[in-house]
Design a protein around this motif. Structure first.
Motif, mmCIF file in Angstrom:
data_model
loop_
_atom_site.group_PDB
_atom_site.id
_atom_site.type_symbol
_atom_site.label_atom_id
_atom_site.label_comp_id
_atom_site.label_asym_id
_atom_site.label_seq_id
_atom_site.Cartn_x
_atom_site.Cartn_y
_atom_site.Cartn_z
ATOM 1 N N LEU A 103 0.870 -1.122 -0.003
ATOM 2 C CA LEU A 103 -0.049 0.102 0.078
ATOM 3 C C LEU A 103 0.931 1.219 -0.043
ATOM 4 O O LEU A 103 1.956 1.100 0.560
ATOM 5 N N SER A 104 0.303 2.456 -0.675
ATOM 6 C CA SER A 104 1.005 3.639 -0.622
ATOM 7 C C SER A 104 0.529 4.223 0.759
ATOM 8 O O SER A 104 1.570 4.880 1.352
ATOM 9 N N ARG A 105 -0.601 4.052 1.192
ATOM 10 C CA ARG A 105 -1.020 4.619 2.468
ATOM 11 C C ARG A 105 -2.219 3.799 3.071
ATOM 12 O O ARG A 105 -2.909 3.097 2.226
ATOM 13 N N PHE A 106 -2.680 4.111 4.418
ATOM 14 C CA PHE A 106 -3.753 3.461 4.795
ATOM 15 C C PHE A 106 -4.643 4.682 5.197
ATOM 16 O O PHE A 106 -4.537 5.796 5.094
ATOM 17 N N ALA A 107 -6.035 3.956 5.135
ATOM 18 C CA ALA A 107 -7.129 4.968 5.072
ATOM 19 C C ALA A 107 -7.222 5.611 6.693
ATOM 20 O O ALA A 107 -6.754 4.843 7.353
ATOM 21 N N GLU A 108 -7.965 6.602 6.957
ATOM 22 C CA GLU A 108 -8.077 7.042 8.328
ATOM 23 C C GLU A 108 -9.288 6.227 8.768
ATOM 24 O O GLU A 108 -10.211 5.790 8.108
ATOM 25 N N PRO A 109 -9.162 5.778 10.260
ATOM 26 C CA PRO A 109 -8.287 6.371 11.118
ATOM 27 C C PRO A 109 -7.174 5.491 11.310
ATOM 28 O O PRO A 109 -6.187 5.821 12.182
ATOM 29 N N ILE A 110 -6.919 4.625 10.416
ATOM 30 C CA ILE A 110 -5.797 3.532 10.490
ATOM 31 C C ILE A 110 -4.437 4.382 10.397
ATOM 32 O O ILE A 110 -3.408 4.117 11.416
ATOM 33 N N SER A 111 -4.350 5.418 9.594
ATOM 34 C CA SER A 111 -2.796 5.789 9.123
ATOM 35 C C SER A 111 -2.654 6.692 10.569
ATOM 36 O O SER A 111 -1.394 6.729 10.870
ATOM 37 N N ARG A 112 -3.742 7.248 11.313
ATOM 38 C CA ARG A 112 -3.443 8.167 12.402
ATOM 39 C C ARG A 112 -2.829 7.235 13.521
ATOM 40 O O ARG A 112 -1.939 7.421 14.282
ATOM 41 N N LYS A 113 -3.389 5.970 13.903
ATOM 42 C CA LYS A 113 -2.971 5.099 14.748
ATOM 43 C C LYS A 113 -1.573 4.759 14.540
ATOM 44 O O LYS A 113 -0.662 4.525 15.482
ATOM 45 N N VAL A 114 -1.206 4.427 13.356
ATOM 46 C CA VAL A 114 -0.099 3.861 12.892
ATOM 47 C C VAL A 114 1.006 5.155 13.122
ATOM 48 O O VAL A 114 2.263 4.842 13.813
ATOM 49 N N LEU A 115 0.848 6.259 12.626
ATOM 50 C CA LEU A 115 1.582 7.497 12.836
ATOM 51 C C LEU A 115 2.031 7.562 14.426
ATOM 52 O O LEU A 115 3.040 8.046 14.895
#
Ligand SMILES: [Zn+2]
Length: 391
Positions: A103-115
């Motif tokens: 993946l290039s990036r995760f959708a929200e709210p997944i990407s926030r938790k990862v960050l």
């Protein structure tokens, strides 16, 4: 011995496979994982260097939305510069988990938790597990975006796991994956499997291409001992496609008897690196093209692990009628049921003369005469003072 009394081991091989299509009777309830038309560039179970391909690769540019195949939750996220790059594990239907890789990036709210976790642990590479109520999504929701992380060229690796132990072809969810072309069988090889084996008076494998006159009904391949069959093949989804895909179902018939069958529907994750058992890597290196085995032997322990017969697909001259012509039929089918076949005719023929003779020359050496018509081979052996025997 009559033709009726010919007994070939008919153990049918269902490895790396479980036939589980029947578990997915409802073929309409799953959402395809990207919007619009798609093609695949790699199929399930394909040969990879030292492992089987555990999913399918979907052609996709960078940034295409990835859609949840059903109601479920994100159960795991991993981030790495290698392997699956940014990978998302989406669990649904109790025992199934879809794995989306590169993946290039995760959708929200997944990407926030990862960050947040990346900042907390001060590192890029992370592997996070989530409970069902933490990151729940509905069927068709966007859960991430395609990319090329860990892979280079953008595409979507889509893998389906059952109970965390088995990878399953995503096609069993009922997806209609376009493929109108039958597989192409390139070469068939006959492989010696026993010490007394002869194929056209040689102790070596022979490779037969479709244009060869050997192996036809007019010129059947003469053999003795035990032999196995291998074949090189590939599949295309469209005539223009440049991606050579793997096959779904491989079968070997001796006359009308099915003596080997291998179906790529699923395999256990613990066997993912056992690719060398089903592919003859040595033969593939010599020929410059991959050869898939259509037999098992006791020295290929992958089959024993699943309680399969130790000699499936082995053609044994001693169980056949000497001088009678038999037809070996190699059949290869793709995941949409298109199939191709090649026929190779063989005849069990005992070699005229094979014997070994020891003749002492003096107290420390002897001559071993191995007389193999039409070739004569003589070996000299000398007794060494330090060991029992040196040849
Ligand atoms: Zn892949």
């Amino acid at each position: 011995m009559t033709a009726k009394s010919v007994q070939i081991n008919r153990v049918i091989l269902l490895l790396p496979l479980l036939i589980i299509s029947s578990l997915f009777a409802d073929t309409t309830k799953y959402q395809w994982v990207i919007p619009g038309h798609f093609t695949i560039t790699s199929s399930f179970g394909e040969f990879r260097h030292l492992h089987f391909h555990g999913g399918i690769d979907v052609r996709a540019a960078e940034g295409v939305p990835i859609l949840a195949p059903a109601d479920g939750w994100v159960s795991r996220v991993s981030v790495s510069p290698w392997f699956y790059g940014k990978a998302l594990y989406f669990s649904f239907d109790d025992s199934l988990t879809a794995v989306f890789g590169h993946l290039s990036r995760f959708a929200e709210p997944i990407s926030r938790k990862v960050l947040i976790k990346q900042y907390k642990y001060r590192k890029y590479c992370i592997d996070l597990l989530f409970k069902p109520d933490e990151l729940a999504f509905k069927k068709g929701d966007t859960i991430g975006f395609t990319g090329g992380t860990g892979a280079g060229k953008p595409h979507l690796h889509f893998e389906l796991r059952k109970n965390g132990t088995t990878v399953v072809n995503p096609k069993v969810l009922g997806y209609d994956i376009y493929d109108k072309i039958s597989p192409i069988i390139k070469d068939v090889a006959l492989i010696p499997l026993s010490g007394d084996c002869w194929i056209e008076e040689q102790l070596l494998p022979i490779v037969i291409s479709s244009s060869d006159s050997i192996g036809t009904i007019e010129h059947p391949v003469r053999f003795w001992g035990k032999i196995g069959v291998e074949a090189s093949f590939y599949d295309l989804a469209t005539p223009e496609s440049r991606n050579r895909l793997g096959a779904h179902e491989l079968e070997l018939f001796l006359d009308d008897s099915l003596i080997f069958r291998c179906v790529y529907d699923s395999f256990q994750l613990r066997l993912t690196r056992a690719v060398g058992f089903l592919y003859d890597l040595e033969m593939s290196e010599k020929a410059g093209w991959r050869f898939h085995r259509f037999f098992t032997t006791s020295s290929l322990p992958i089959y024993q692990l699943d309680g399969m017969g130790s000699e499936s697909g082995v053609v044994d001259a001693l169980r056949m009628v000497e001088g009678k012509v038999y037809c070996l039929r190699v059949a290869v089918a793709d995941f949409n049921g298109h199939s191709s076949h090649r026929e190779i005719f063989i005849v069990p023929a005992k070699p005229e003369k094979v014997f070994a003779n020891l003749e002492p020359v003096d107290s420390n050496s002897c001559v071993i005469k191995l007389d193999i018509s039409p070739n004569n081979v003589t070996l000299f052996a000398t007794r060494s003072p330090d060991s029992d025997f040196v040849a």
